[in-house]
Design an enzyme around this catalytic site. Structure first.
Site, PDB file in Angstrom:
ATOM      1  N   GLY A 109      34.748 -39.019 106.614  1.00 28.05           N
ATOM      2  CA  GLY A 109      35.274 -38.103 107.634  1.00 28.05           C
ATOM      3  C   GLY A 109      35.440 -38.787 108.978  1.00 28.05           C
ATOM      4  O   GLY A 109      35.048 -38.239 110.009  1.00 28.05           O
ATOM      5  N   TYR A 152      26.702 -22.889 105.705  1.00 25.64           N
ATOM      6  CA  TYR A 152      26.671 -24.175 106.418  1.00 25.64           C
ATOM      7  C   TYR A 152      25.227 -24.625 106.650  1.00 25.64           C
ATOM      8  O   TYR A 152      24.864 -25.772 106.382  1.00 25.64           O
ATOM      9  CB  TYR A 152      27.416 -23.999 107.746  1.00 25.64           C
TER      10      TYR A 152
HETATM   11  P1  NAP Z   1      35.575 -32.409 112.444  1.00 26.76           P
HETATM   12  O1  NAP Z   1      36.064 -32.769 113.813  1.00 26.76           O
HETATM   13  O2  NAP Z   1      35.966 -31.112 111.854  1.00 26.76           O
HETATM   14  O3  NAP Z   1      35.988 -33.612 111.436  1.00 26.76           O
HETATM   15  C1  NAP Z   1      35.644 -33.518 110.087  1.00 26.76           C
HETATM   16  C2  NAP Z   1      35.984 -34.814 109.391  1.00 26.76           C
HETATM   17  O4  NAP Z   1      35.579 -34.671 108.011  1.00 26.76           O
HETATM   18  C3  NAP Z   1      37.459 -35.143 109.373  1.00 26.76           C
HETATM   19  O5  NAP Z   1      37.602 -36.549 109.479  1.00 26.76           O
HETATM   20  C4  NAP Z   1      37.902 -34.670 107.982  1.00 26.76           C
HETATM   21  O6  NAP Z   1      39.014 -35.404 107.450  1.00 26.76           O
HETATM   22  C5  NAP Z   1      36.672 -34.980 107.170  1.00 26.76           C
HETATM   23  N1  NAP Z   1      36.593 -34.218 105.930  1.00 26.76           N
HETATM   24  C6  NAP Z   1      36.499 -32.883 105.774  1.00 26.76           C
HETATM   25  N2  NAP Z   1      36.432 -32.577 104.465  1.00 26.76           N
HETATM   26  C7  NAP Z   1      36.500 -33.752 103.791  1.00 26.76           C
HETATM   27  C8  NAP Z   1      36.493 -34.103 102.414  1.00 26.76           C
HETATM   28  N3  NAP Z   1      36.412 -33.177 101.460  1.00 26.76           N
HETATM   29  N4  NAP Z   1      36.580 -35.420 102.072  1.00 26.76           N
HETATM   30  C9  NAP Z   1      36.658 -36.371 103.032  1.00 26.76           C
HETATM   31  N5  NAP Z   1      36.672 -36.099 104.357  1.00 26.76           N
HETATM   32  C10 NAP Z   1      36.599 -34.807 104.717  1.00 26.76           C
HETATM   33  O7  NAP Z   1      33.982 -32.439 112.368  1.00 26.76           O
HETATM   34  P2  NAP Z   1      32.898 -32.966 113.435  1.00 26.76           P
HETATM   35  O8  NAP Z   1      32.665 -31.905 114.417  1.00 26.76           O
HETATM   36  O9  NAP Z   1      33.242 -34.327 113.898  1.00 26.76           O
HETATM   37  O10 NAP Z   1      31.597 -33.006 112.506  1.00 26.76           O
HETATM   38  C11 NAP Z   1      31.235 -34.166 111.781  1.00 26.76           C
HETATM   39  C12 NAP Z   1      29.904 -33.917 111.084  1.00 26.76           C
HETATM   40  O11 NAP Z   1      28.915 -33.567 112.048  1.00 26.76           O
HETATM   41  C13 NAP Z   1      29.938 -32.767 110.079  1.00 26.76           C
HETATM   42  O12 NAP Z   1      29.121 -33.059 108.980  1.00 26.76           O
HETATM   43  C14 NAP Z   1      29.368 -31.609 110.870  1.00 26.76           C
HETATM   44  O13 NAP Z   1      28.786 -30.640 110.028  1.00 26.76           O
HETATM   45  C15 NAP Z   1      28.336 -32.320 111.717  1.00 26.76           C
HETATM   46  N6  NAP Z   1      27.998 -31.597 112.942  1.00 26.76           N
HETATM   47  C16 NAP Z   1      28.947 -31.325 113.897  1.00 26.76           C
HETATM   48  C17 NAP Z   1      28.577 -30.624 115.031  1.00 26.76           C
HETATM   49  C18 NAP Z   1      29.541 -30.307 116.137  1.00 26.76           C
HETATM   50  O14 NAP Z   1      29.128 -29.625 117.086  1.00 26.76           O
HETATM   51  N7  NAP Z   1      30.770 -30.751 116.105  1.00 26.76           N
HETATM   52  C19 NAP Z   1      27.265 -30.195 115.189  1.00 26.76           C
HETATM   53  C20 NAP Z   1      26.347 -30.480 114.188  1.00 26.76           C
HETATM   54  C21 NAP Z   1      26.725 -31.175 113.085  1.00 26.76           C
HETATM   55  P3  NAP Z   1      40.556 -34.897 107.583  1.00 26.76           P
HETATM   56  O15 NAP Z   1      40.932 -35.149 109.002  1.00 26.76           O
HETATM   57  O16 NAP Z   1      41.333 -35.726 106.648  1.00 26.76           O
HETATM   58  O17 NAP Z   1      40.521 -33.439 107.226  1.00 26.76           O
END
Ligand code: NAP
Length: 252
Positions: free
Chosen positions: A17, A160
């Site tokens: 991701g 989640y």
């Molecule tokens: P994001 O901006 O929504 O990005 C998600 C990434 O995951 C994208 O690169 C997406 O690829 C990829 N992805 C989704 N489904 C996939 C799959 N089936 N196979 C391969 N790649 C996949 O998310 P983020 O906010 O950066 O979060 C990243 C991680 O941190 C996640 O695990 C999230 O739960 C965790 N997290 C985030 C926050 C927050 O506040 N943002 C807080 C706590 C934890 P595509 O672009 O190709 O769809």
């Protein structure tokens, strides 16, 4: 520290991701520290390419590594091929994740399955694929992206939160299982970070969260990336089975 002075020089890393958000910041940071980085994504090739361009512009190296982490076979095939082509795999960051929010009584079966398969199944399958080359070299770093909601909970995020709590359990179990091979397994649990995932929040919910965060602001993806990079480095050699909170003091 390696000869080149960069802590991850000559290391091979894969970040799931990594096309945007936290994963992209992690990929850029690992490359800045000297690793060759596999940039995994599912669908957004243009953004993944932009991540690679940023890495290369900074003097680093990487390659695109597209596959769906929720697929039963794709992670093993892709990670196996990636490790084979470089002769090793030193670092895996299980970052790919989705959130499909909704209250329990209206939550769809399909959304429950999707959330489980990406967030938990994906990390399980990618770890299984990475463990073999890591164990062979008797070195490895696996870092899982959890969330503050794993321990704090959050209304409307039962699926989640369940996946993230599961991921923390898996982190602890794998840390024990892989320790004899010098493979460490840790998690980073971010609070509310400014990415596309949190951009979906309505203004009212965002203001309510801000009021609960002692540091008084959302975190930046780069602030999560530096914590992840520490756990990916040789410097964290005696840290395993740990969940590191990066949440501005929101929950301890
Ligand atoms: P994001 O901006 O929504 O990005 C998600 C990434 O995951 C994208 O690169 C997406 O690829 C990829 N992805 C989704 N489904 C996939 C799959 N089936 N196979 C391969 N790649 C996949 O998310 P983020 O906010 O950066 O979060 C990243 C991680 O941190 C996640 O695990 C999230 O739960 C965790 N997290 C985030 C926050 C927050 O506040 N943002 C807080 C706590 C934890 P595509 O672009 O190709 O769809």
């Amino acid at each position: 520290m390696s000869e080149s002075g960069r802590p991850l020089a000559a290391q091979i890393a894969l970040v799931t991701g990594a096309s945007r958000g936290i994963g992209r910041a992690v990929a850029v940071e690992l490359a800045r520290r000297g690793a060759h980085v596999g940039i995994n994504y599912r669908s957004n090739a243009e953004l993944a390419q932009a991540c690679l361009a940023e890495i290369e512009a900074d003097g680093g190296s990487g390659e695109l590594c597209p596959f769906d982490v929720s697929d039963v076979d794709a992670p093993a095939d892709a990670i196996g091929a990636f490790a084979k082509s470089h002769g090793r795999l030193d670092v895996l960051v299980n970052n790919a994740g989705i959130t499909i929010d909704g209250l329990l009584l209206r939550y769809k079966e399909d959304d429950w399955q999707k959330t489980l398969e990406v967030n938990l199944g994906g990390a399980f399958r990618c770890s299984r694929a990475a463990a073999r080359p890591m164990a062979r070299k008797r070195y490895g770093r696996i870092v899982n992206l959890s969330s503050v909601v794993a321990s704090m909970g959050n209304a409307g995020q039962a699926a989640y939160a369940a996946t993230k709590a599961g991921l923390e359990g898996m982190t602890k179990a794998l840390s024990r299982e892989l320790a004899s091979r010098e493979v460490t397994v840790n998690a980073v649990a971010p609070g509310f970070i400014d990415t596309e995932m949190t951009a979906q929040l309505p203004d009212e919910a965002r203001a309510a969260y801000l009021a609960m965060i002692p540091l008084g602001r959302l975190g930046r993806a780069e602030e999560v990336a530096s914590a992840v990079a520490f756990l990916c480095s040789p410097e964290s050699s005696y840290v395993t089975g740990h969940v590191l909170a990066v949440n501005g003091g929101l929950y301890t």
